[in-house]
Design a protein around this motif. Sequence first.
Motif, PDB file in Angstrom:
ATOM      1  N   MET A   1       0.841  -1.184   0.093  1.00  0.00           N
ATOM      2  CA  MET A   1       0.019  -0.099  -0.089  1.00  0.00           C
ATOM      3  C   MET A   1       0.741   1.164  -0.001  1.00  0.00           C
ATOM      4  O   MET A   1       1.809   1.414   0.843  1.00  0.00           O
ATOM      5  CB  MET A   1      -1.043  -0.072   1.155  1.00  0.00           C
ATOM      6  N   GLY A   2       0.745   2.116  -0.940  1.00  0.00           N
ATOM      7  CA  GLY A   2       1.522   3.386  -1.058  1.00  0.00           C
ATOM      8  C   GLY A   2       1.049   4.532  -0.533  1.00  0.00           C
ATOM      9  O   GLY A   2       0.057   4.276   0.286  1.00  0.00           O
ATOM     10  N   TRP A   3       1.770   5.602  -0.333  1.00  0.00           N
ATOM     11  CA  TRP A   3       1.298   6.893   0.372  1.00  0.00           C
ATOM     12  C   TRP A   3      -0.073   7.530  -0.038  1.00  0.00           C
ATOM     13  O   TRP A   3      -0.680   7.995   0.626  1.00  0.00           O
ATOM     14  CB  TRP A   3       2.567   7.729   0.385  1.00  0.00           C
ATOM     15  N   SER A   4      -0.196   7.348  -1.465  1.00  0.00           N
ATOM     16  CA  SER A   4      -1.510   7.910  -2.168  1.00  0.00           C
ATOM     17  C   SER A   4      -2.672   6.984  -1.654  1.00  0.00           C
ATOM     18  O   SER A   4      -3.867   7.680  -1.292  1.00  0.00           O
ATOM     19  CB  SER A   4      -1.405   7.961  -3.610  1.00  0.00           C
ATOM     20  N   SER A   5      -2.496   5.663  -1.629  1.00  0.00           N
ATOM     21  CA  SER A   5      -3.432   4.904  -0.902  1.00  0.00           C
ATOM     22  C   SER A   5      -3.881   5.339   0.541  1.00  0.00           C
ATOM     23  O   SER A   5      -5.013   5.485   0.827  1.00  0.00           O
ATOM     24  CB  SER A   5      -3.333   3.528  -0.893  1.00  0.00           C
ATOM     25  N   ILE A   6      -2.727   5.506   1.280  1.00  0.00           N
ATOM     26  CA  ILE A   6      -2.960   5.727   2.796  1.00  0.00           C
ATOM     27  C   ILE A   6      -3.514   7.096   2.769  1.00  0.00           C
ATOM     28  O   ILE A   6      -4.469   7.451   3.720  1.00  0.00           O
ATOM     29  CB  ILE A   6      -1.491   5.777   3.527  1.00  0.00           C
ATOM     30  N   SER A   7      -3.291   7.957   1.876  1.00  0.00           N
ATOM     31  CA  SER A   7      -3.669   9.457   2.135  1.00  0.00           C
ATOM     32  C   SER A   7      -5.224   9.358   1.562  1.00  0.00           C
ATOM     33  O   SER A   7      -5.987  10.264   2.364  1.00  0.00           O
ATOM     34  CB  SER A   7      -3.059  10.327   1.060  1.00  0.00           C
ATOM     35  N   TRP A   8      -5.610   8.719   0.804  1.00  0.00           N
ATOM     36  CA  TRP A   8      -7.164   8.292   0.701  1.00  0.00           C
ATOM     37  C   TRP A   8      -7.853   7.911   1.796  1.00  0.00           C
ATOM     38  O   TRP A   8      -9.020   8.212   2.137  1.00  0.00           O
ATOM     39  CB  TRP A   8      -7.231   7.528  -0.701  1.00  0.00           C
ATOM     40  N   LEU A   9      -7.131   6.857   2.442  1.00  0.00           N
ATOM     41  CA  LEU A   9      -7.798   6.232   3.761  1.00  0.00           C
ATOM     42  C   LEU A   9      -7.889   7.381   4.822  1.00  0.00           C
ATOM     43  O   LEU A   9      -8.918   7.499   5.526  1.00  0.00           O
ATOM     44  CB  LEU A   9      -6.964   5.083   4.199  1.00  0.00           C
ATOM     45  N   ILE A  10      -6.869   8.070   5.009  1.00  0.00           N
ATOM     46  CA  ILE A  10      -7.086   9.241   5.798  1.00  0.00           C
ATOM     47  C   ILE A  10      -8.169  10.287   5.547  1.00  0.00           C
ATOM     48  O   ILE A  10      -8.939  10.639   6.238  1.00  0.00           O
ATOM     49  CB  ILE A  10      -5.678   9.890   6.067  1.00  0.00           C
ATOM     50  N   TYR A  11      -8.415  10.622   4.235  1.00  0.00           N
ATOM     51  CA  TYR A  11      -9.391  11.467   3.838  1.00  0.00           C
ATOM     52  C   TYR A  11     -10.584  10.878   4.135  1.00  0.00           C
ATOM     53  O   TYR A  11     -11.739  11.536   4.688  1.00  0.00           O
ATOM     54  CB  TYR A  11      -9.241  11.626   2.416  1.00  0.00           C
ATOM     55  N   ALA A  12     -10.700   9.501   3.745  1.00  0.00           N
ATOM     56  CA  ALA A  12     -12.217   8.862   4.232  1.00  0.00           C
ATOM     57  C   ALA A  12     -12.381   9.053   5.496  1.00  0.00           C
ATOM     58  O   ALA A  12     -13.557   9.257   5.976  1.00  0.00           O
ATOM     59  CB  ALA A  12     -12.062   7.546   3.604  1.00  0.00           C
ATOM     60  N   ARG A  13     -11.304   8.765   6.429  1.00  0.00           N
ATOM     61  CA  ARG A  13     -11.461   8.627   7.871  1.00  0.00           C
ATOM     62  C   ARG A  13     -11.947  10.307   8.392  1.00  0.00           C
ATOM     63  O   ARG A  13     -12.918  10.394   9.162  1.00  0.00           O
ATOM     64  CB  ARG A  13     -10.355   8.519   8.542  1.00  0.00           C
ATOM     65  N   ARG A  14     -11.421  11.105   7.748  1.00  0.00           N
ATOM     66  CA  ARG A  14     -11.596  12.660   8.095  1.00  0.00           C
ATOM     67  C   ARG A  14     -13.379  12.872   7.764  1.00  0.00           C
ATOM     68  O   ARG A  14     -13.932  13.522   8.569  1.00  0.00           O
ATOM     69  CB  ARG A  14     -10.694  13.437   7.387  1.00  0.00           C
ATOM     70  N   CYS A  15     -13.650  12.330   6.493  1.00  0.00           N
ATOM     71  CA  CYS A  15     -15.136  12.697   6.035  1.00  0.00           C
ATOM     72  C   CYS A  15     -15.978  12.025   7.160  1.00  0.00           C
ATOM     73  O   CYS A  15     -17.121  12.459   7.389  1.00  0.00           O
ATOM     74  CB  CYS A  15     -15.060  11.974   4.531  1.00  0.00           C
ATOM     75  N   GLU A  16     -15.752  10.684   7.352  1.00  0.00           N
ATOM     76  CA  GLU A  16     -16.372  10.060   8.231  1.00  0.00           C
ATOM     77  C   GLU A  16     -16.579  10.526   9.707  1.00  0.00           C
ATOM     78  O   GLU A  16     -17.935  10.578  10.232  1.00  0.00           O
ATOM     79  CB  GLU A  16     -15.811   8.421   8.636  1.00  0.00           C
ATOM     80  N   ARG A  17     -15.635  11.246  10.199  1.00  0.00           N
ATOM     81  CA  ARG A  17     -15.695  11.960  11.453  1.00  0.00           C
ATOM     82  C   ARG A  17     -16.163  13.493  11.191  1.00  0.00           C
ATOM     83  O   ARG A  17     -16.454  13.975  12.338  1.00  0.00           O
ATOM     84  CB  ARG A  17     -14.279  11.959  12.170  1.00  0.00           C
ATOM     85  N   GLY A  18     -16.293  14.000  10.064  1.00  0.00           N
ATOM     86  CA  GLY A  18     -16.720  15.346   9.876  1.00  0.00           C
ATOM     87  C   GLY A  18     -15.801  16.309  10.214  1.00  0.00           C
ATOM     88  O   GLY A  18     -15.913  17.406  10.766  1.00  0.00           O
ATOM     89  N   THR A  19     -14.426  15.904  10.252  1.00  0.00           N
ATOM     90  CA  THR A  19     -13.255  16.921  10.497  1.00  0.00           C
ATOM     91  C   THR A  19     -13.310  18.152   9.520  1.00  0.00           C
ATOM     92  O   THR A  19     -13.368  17.805   8.209  1.00  0.00           O
ATOM     93  CB  THR A  19     -11.998  16.103  10.220  1.00  0.00           C
ATOM     94  N   ARG A  20     -13.300  19.353  10.112  1.00  0.00           N
ATOM     95  CA  ARG A  20     -13.504  20.408   9.051  1.00  0.00           C
ATOM     96  C   ARG A  20     -12.262  20.859   8.558  1.00  0.00           C
ATOM     97  O   ARG A  20     -11.891  21.293   7.304  1.00  0.00           O
ATOM     98  CB  ARG A  20     -13.888  21.606   9.892  1.00  0.00           C
ATOM     99  N   TRP A  21     -10.946  21.174   9.424  1.00  0.00           N
ATOM    100  CA  TRP A  21      -9.845  21.668   8.995  1.00  0.00           C
ATOM    101  C   TRP A  21      -8.731  21.137   9.864  1.00  0.00           C
ATOM    102  O   TRP A  21      -8.769  20.684  10.858  1.00  0.00           O
ATOM    103  CB  TRP A  21     -10.024  22.981   9.235  1.00  0.00           C
ATOM    104  N   ARG A  22      -7.605  20.820   9.267  1.00  0.00           N
ATOM    105  CA  ARG A  22      -6.383  20.346   9.709  1.00  0.00           C
ATOM    106  C   ARG A  22      -5.375  21.191   9.344  1.00  0.00           C
ATOM    107  O   ARG A  22      -5.106  21.577   8.127  1.00  0.00           O
ATOM    108  CB  ARG A  22      -6.086  18.981   9.220  1.00  0.00           C
ATOM    109  N   LYS A  23      -4.042  21.175   9.977  1.00  0.00           N
ATOM    110  CA  LYS A  23      -2.881  21.991   9.575  1.00  0.00           C
ATOM    111  C   LYS A  23      -2.224  21.429   8.511  1.00  0.00           C
ATOM    112  O   LYS A  23      -1.718  22.147   7.187  1.00  0.00           O
ATOM    113  CB  LYS A  23      -1.911  22.140  10.715  1.00  0.00           C
ATOM    114  N   LEU A  24      -2.018  19.975   8.441  1.00  0.00           N
ATOM    115  CA  LEU A  24      -1.603  19.423   7.334  1.00  0.00           C
ATOM    116  C   LEU A  24      -2.736  18.655   6.316  1.00  0.00           C
ATOM    117  O   LEU A  24      -3.764  18.010   7.117  1.00  0.00           O
ATOM    118  CB  LEU A  24      -0.628  18.053   7.672  1.00  0.00           C
ATOM    119  N   GLY A  25      -2.724  18.757   5.110  1.00  0.00           N
ATOM    120  CA  GLY A  25      -3.429  17.924   4.396  1.00  0.00           C
ATOM    121  C   GLY A  25      -3.279  16.209   4.567  1.00  0.00           C
ATOM    122  O   GLY A  25      -2.126  15.897   5.078  1.00  0.00           O
TER     123      GLY A  25
END
Length: 141
Positions: A1-25
Amino acid sequence: MGWSSISWLIYARRCERGTRWRKLGCFHQALLALVHLRKNETLPQLAAEFGISTATAWRYVDETLEVLASWAPGLQEALVGLGEGDFVIVDGTLIPIDRIAADEPYYSQKHRKHGMNVQVVARPDGTPLWFSRATPGRTHD
């Protein structure tokens, strides 16, 4: 699993939790965690390079590990697909950690150092199928 796949998983988790803003993308969070894990660079140094606090860096790494762990197969899932004549290798290892003498559960008498005990199931060619959760070093295999 590459960094791009992991970044998509992080994105999905943020959407799931309703995270509005973070210092790092999501991409930079994945990059931070992977550099820390792969190159063993210290988080205070990485935090400074990414322009965040050390506490935030720890939270990002913890969140990334949580996301990765949720995608890891369980023991039963890992063994599905093995044939009747197939076999696996089960072994444990102690991963050294920095602890003080007061942290007795993490001290392994066998290895004479502090650490975390991890069990591994692998194919005969060395391909890992499953890892246990890390337990204190004095836990027996």
